[in-house]
Structure formats: structure tokens, C-alpha cells
Enzyme design. Structure first.
Site, PDB file in Angstrom:
ATOM      1  N   ARG A  16       0.957  -1.214  -0.031  1.00  0.00           N
ATOM      2  CA  ARG A  16      -0.062  -0.025  -0.041  1.00  0.00           C
ATOM      3  C   ARG A  16       1.159   1.206  -0.030  1.00  0.00           C
ATOM      4  NH1 ARG A  16      -0.542   4.621   2.765  1.00  0.00           N
ATOM      5  NH2 ARG A  16      -0.195   3.569   4.740  1.00  0.00           N
ATOM      6  N   ASP A  17       1.666   1.615   1.088  1.00  0.00           N
ATOM      7  CA  ASP A  17       2.113   2.600   1.323  1.00  0.00           C
ATOM      8  C   ASP A  17       3.384   2.687   0.049  1.00  0.00           C
ATOM      9  OD1 ASP A  17       3.102   5.165   2.064  1.00  0.00           O
ATOM     10  OD2 ASP A  17       3.776   4.404   4.207  1.00  0.00           O
ATOM     11  N   HIS A 210       5.367   4.141  12.868  1.00  0.00           N
ATOM     12  CA  HIS A 210       5.645   4.163  11.297  1.00  0.00           C
ATOM     13  C   HIS A 210       6.758   5.200  11.295  1.00  0.00           C
ATOM     14  CE1 HIS A 210       3.756   4.028   7.232  1.00  0.00           C
ATOM     15  NE2 HIS A 210       4.587   5.038   6.993  1.00  0.00           N
ATOM     16  N   HIS A 212       9.560   6.957   8.564  1.00  0.00           N
ATOM     17  CA  HIS A 212      10.287   6.907   7.229  1.00  0.00           C
ATOM     18  C   HIS A 212      11.758   7.473   7.468  1.00  0.00           C
ATOM     19  CE1 HIS A 212       6.693   7.710   4.549  1.00  0.00           C
ATOM     20  NE2 HIS A 212       6.282   7.222   5.615  1.00  0.00           N
ATOM     21  N   CYS A 243       4.481   9.601   1.018  1.00  0.00           N
ATOM     22  CA  CYS A 243       3.250  10.102   0.853  1.00  0.00           C
ATOM     23  C   CYS A 243       3.132  10.687  -0.295  1.00  0.00           C
ATOM     24  CB  CYS A 243       2.636  10.885   2.260  1.00  0.00           C
ATOM     25  SG  CYS A 243       1.098  11.456   2.126  1.00  0.00           S
ATOM     26  N   ASN A 252      10.314   4.506   3.418  1.00  0.00           N
ATOM     27  CA  ASN A 252       9.747   3.824   4.674  1.00  0.00           C
ATOM     28  C   ASN A 252      11.168   3.409   5.033  1.00  0.00           C
ATOM     29  OD1 ASN A 252       6.950   4.255   5.054  1.00  0.00           O
ATOM     30  ND2 ASN A 252       6.923   3.754   2.990  1.00  0.00           N
TER      31      ASN A 252
END
Length: 312
Positions: A16-17, A210, A212, A243, A252
Site C-alpha cells: 500500500r504505502d 511508522h 520514514h 506520501c 519508509n
């Protein structure tokens, strides 16, 4: 400091990300192969996609199909991102185990990313909770608080505002909450401080962090969060992602680098790192021309790395 946890979970969010922020649209069969191989490597929590309109993110248009496949794998906890009630309804219909609702503590980023203020997102979470309860589904709701350590659009984000949003999400019916450094502004001291304050509000319901690696601090920030009691971390294979609405938010935490660091410290993740590296090589071939990150794949496992990693 309290002792470090003996076990941690790495939630794979690359499907997803990772994929939402690159040009390549990966075919569904490759994504299914990715999910299967990640499961075989010992990963037990995977965010397989996002229920957003396909015209906005064609990369994630096959999310329902991926949830259906992932649900056939034993002991796999399947999550999806949902930006609104319509997305939540689709997640409930697909019987995802968890839906992650992103809330940005930065008002500027919230408006750019979701076209809603943080408080409007909280109101939407209350509607999602009502829909979930009415449907009788067991799908969990996680409120993910982004830009928790600062924002490229607004600059400073006050910790008090992050904590206010967290309390509001819990009050609105989120089952759990998480913290995200959307733009890579966090440092270990800030992480420890905010996580400790957040645990004062949410306790064990603060379930995940989460980070980065925009400025090379993702693993240092993971370590600070570990010290403060977090035992679940989002990461992406090859460190892909970011994002689309946060300029400069590259990369990430890399799943394989994080799995190696934890295993080398004696913390069990259940992951077979050699299998994970083999999967990374396949994904890198599928994403030829895209920028991948991470260092373990290049350096290899050290000779001192023992059987500790092979719990899968």
C-alpha cells in the site's frame, strides 16, 4: 529503561504505502506472489492495499481481490487503509481484519491529503465505528496519526495536538491508535518523549509506529520507540514509498533492514531474513527503474549472524 521486548511484529505496508507512491502499476498476480512469499518468509501482518477510488490511485485498484487472497493464508492478519466511510464499508464487505484510518495532526497536511480537518476525520471514525458495530463485523479500527513529528507544509506540529487527536480518536471508537512520522522529521529523543506521553493516554492501545528514513533515522527512531514500549512497526520491502501529498517524504523503514536489526539484537520477529531478501530481489526486478532503499541486500548478512533469525 525497561528491558527491550522479546518479540516484535513488522507489519509489511509496501503493497500500500510503497506502491501508492511509485509510477509502476504492479500486476495483481505479482502482488499475490508478493503476499504469498512474505507469508512464507514468516510475515504475519500485511497491509495489502487501500479502499480509495481507483481513478485516484490506480496502483491500488485490486485491493478487494488481494484481501480475498490474503484471507486464505493461515494466521495472516490482513489490513487495509480507508480514508472515509465509503472505504470503510468496502473494507467491512471484504472482511479485512483491520482498517487503518489516517488522521494528520497537521491541519495543512490533513486538508491536502484528505480534504478534511483532523476533527472532521475524527467524526468520520465515529461513523465508521457505528457502521462496523451495526454490521457485526470483527474488523478492527486503527486511527493512524500522521505528521506526528512535524510537517513539510506546516512545519512544527505541537505534541499536545497529536495527543489531543489521539484521545479524540479513542473517544470516537477507534480500537487502537498508532503514530507516524510521515515526512521523516522525527529524532530518537522526540520519539521517546511522544511515545511515552501517548502511552499515558492510550496504554496498550497504542499499537504501532511508522517511521520514514528520509534523513536516515528510521532505525534509530524504531530503537527509541522500542525502549518506550512499542512492539509493532510498519515497514516496506526495499524501503519503497512515502506520501504523495507530503513533498520530500521518501522511503519508509526497510522491512529487511529492520528485521535484521531486531533479530541481531535477539528480538524475535518470526521472519526468515534470507527468504525476505530473496523476495526483495524479485520485487526489485518487478519495479525496475524505481528507486529502492535499504542496505542489508547490498552488504549481506554478517558471518556472526546466527540461527537466531530463523524462527519461521
Amino acid at each position: 529503561m525497561p528491558p527491550l521486548p522479546q518479540r516484535c511484529v513488522i507489519r509489511e505496508v509496501g503493497l500500500r504505502d510503497g506502491l501508492q507512491s511509485i509510477q509502476t502499476v504492479l500486476p495483481t498476480e505479482h502482488k499475490i506472489e508478493w503476499i504469498r512469499a512474505a507469508h512464507e518468509a514468516g510475515q504475519r501482518e500485511i497491509e495489502v492495499g487501500s479502499f480509495v477510488p481507483a481513478r485516484l490511485l490506480p496502483q491500488l485498484a485490486d485491493t478487494a481481490e488481494l484481501v480475498a487472497y490474503a484471507k486464505t493464508l493461515p494466521d495472516l492478519f490482513v489490513s487495509v487503509l480507508v480514508p472515509n466511510l465509503k472505504g470503510a464499508e468496502r473494507a467491512l464487505e471484504a472482511q479485512a481484519d483491520l482498517m487503518l484510518v489516517p488522521l494528520s495532526a497537521s491541519e495543512a497536511h490533513s486538508l491536502a491529503n484528505l480534504r478534511k480537518t483532523p476533527d472532521e476525520v475524527v467524526a468520520e471514525v465515529a461513523r465508521m465505528r457505528a457502521a462496523r458495530d451495526a454490521s457485526g463485523a470483527k474488523t478492527l479500527i486503527e486511527g493512524g496519526i500522521g505528521t506526528a513529528f512535524g510537517c513539510t507544509l506546516q512545519g512544527r506540529v505541537e505534541p499536545a495536538e497529536v495527543l489531543r487527536c489521539m484521545q479524540a480518536l479513542l473517544d470516537a471508537g477507534a480500537d487502537r491508535v498508532s503514530l507516524a512520522d510521515t515526512v521523516g522529521y522525527a529524532n530518537p529523543a522526540a520519539v521517546r518523549e511522544l511515545v511515552e506521553a501517548a502511552r499515558g493516554i492510550a496504554g496498550e492501545r497504542l499499537c504501532c509506529a511508522h517511521f520514514h528514513d528520509t534523513r536516515g533515522l528510521a532505525l534509530a527512531n524504531v530503537y527509541a520507540a522500542l525502549e518506550a514500549g512499542v512492539t509493532r512497526f510498519d515497514a516496506t520491502l526495499g524501503g519503497i514509498g512515502g506520501c504523495p501529498h507530503a513533498p520530500g517524504a521518501s522511503g519508509n523503514a526497510s522491512s529487511e533492514d529492520l528485521a535484521f536489526m531486531l533479530a541481531d539484537m535477539g528480538i524475535d520477529t518470526g521472519i526468515d531474513i534470507e527468504r525476505l531478501l530473496a523476495l526483495r530481489a524479485r520485487v526489485a526486478a518487478w519495479l525496475e527503474g524505481e528507486t529502492l532503499h535499504g542496505t542489508l541486500w547490498r552488504a549481506g548478512l554478517p558471518k556472526t549472524f546466527g540461527a537466531i533469525a530463523h524462527h519461521a
